[in-house]
Write a protein that holds these residues in place. Structure first.
Motif, PDB file in Angstrom:
ATOM      1  N   PRO A  34       0.792  -1.131  -0.037  1.00 13.20           N
ATOM      2  CA  PRO A  34      -0.090  -0.205  -0.009  1.00 13.20           C
ATOM      3  C   PRO A  34       1.027   1.314   0.010  1.00 13.20           C
ATOM      4  O   PRO A  34       1.944   1.154   0.429  1.00 13.20           O
ATOM      5  N   ARG A  35       0.397   2.387  -0.508  1.00 11.99           N
ATOM      6  CA  ARG A  35       1.052   3.443  -0.600  1.00 11.99           C
ATOM      7  C   ARG A  35       1.320   4.109   0.906  1.00 11.99           C
ATOM      8  O   ARG A  35       0.540   4.129   1.418  1.00 11.99           O
ATOM      9  N   PHE A  36       2.696   4.290   1.000  1.00  8.66           N
ATOM     10  CA  PHE A  36       3.029   4.918   2.199  1.00  8.66           C
ATOM     11  C   PHE A  36       4.562   5.874   1.995  1.00  8.66           C
ATOM     12  O   PHE A  36       4.978   5.889   1.091  1.00  8.66           O
ATOM     13  N   GLN A  37       4.450   6.908   2.906  1.00  7.78           N
ATOM     14  CA  GLN A  37       5.621   7.722   2.450  1.00  7.78           C
ATOM     15  C   GLN A  37       7.261   7.154   2.737  1.00  7.78           C
ATOM     16  O   GLN A  37       7.056   6.684   3.782  1.00  7.78           O
ATOM     17  N   THR A  38       7.902   7.026   1.725  1.00 13.17           N
ATOM     18  CA  THR A  38       9.171   6.317   1.580  1.00 13.17           C
ATOM     19  C   THR A  38       9.863   7.260   0.609  1.00 13.17           C
ATOM     20  O   THR A  38       9.355   7.927  -0.364  1.00 13.17           O
ATOM     21  N   ARG A  39      11.195   6.977   0.579  1.00 12.10           N
ATOM     22  CA  ARG A  39      12.174   7.255  -0.307  1.00 12.10           C
ATOM     23  C   ARG A  39      12.898   6.100  -0.868  1.00 12.10           C
ATOM     24  O   ARG A  39      13.220   5.101  -0.358  1.00 12.10           O
ATOM     25  N   TYR A  40      12.934   6.189  -2.273  1.00 12.38           N
ATOM     26  CA  TYR A  40      13.683   5.304  -3.001  1.00 12.38           C
ATOM     27  C   TYR A  40      15.272   5.692  -3.381  1.00 12.38           C
ATOM     28  O   TYR A  40      15.183   6.710  -4.342  1.00 12.38           O
TER      29      TYR A  40
END
Length: 82
Positions: free
Chosen positions: A9-15
């Protein structure tokens, strides 16, 4: 990373791709492919990791001192937009 992005599910993260400085063009080329653009990939070159490490050691910076905004100073967007 794309499989991870698509399955969760969409969650705030960085790639972030951490790679040798000499691989910069390849990282940008791959991250700029249409399928990876939603990831908004950042590139963190080895030289910047080393610089950050020595800066933290020299200034005795702890985890609370190293914010996302601070880390952003050492990274660059890996996606080329036209």
């Amino acid at each position: 990373m794309l499989g991870f992005y698509n399955k969760l599910p969409r969650f705030q993260t960085r790639y972030v791709i951490v790679a040798p400085d000499n691989d910069r063009q390849q990282v940008i080329k791959e991250a700029s492919k249409e399928m990876f653009k939603p990831l908004k990939v950042l590139y963190f070159p080895y030289s910047a990791v080393e610089e950050l490490y020595y800066l933290c050691e020299k200034r005795n910076l702890n985890r609370q001192s190293v914010t996302e905004e601070f880390l952003d100073c050492f990274m660059e967007k890996a996606v080329i937009t036209v």
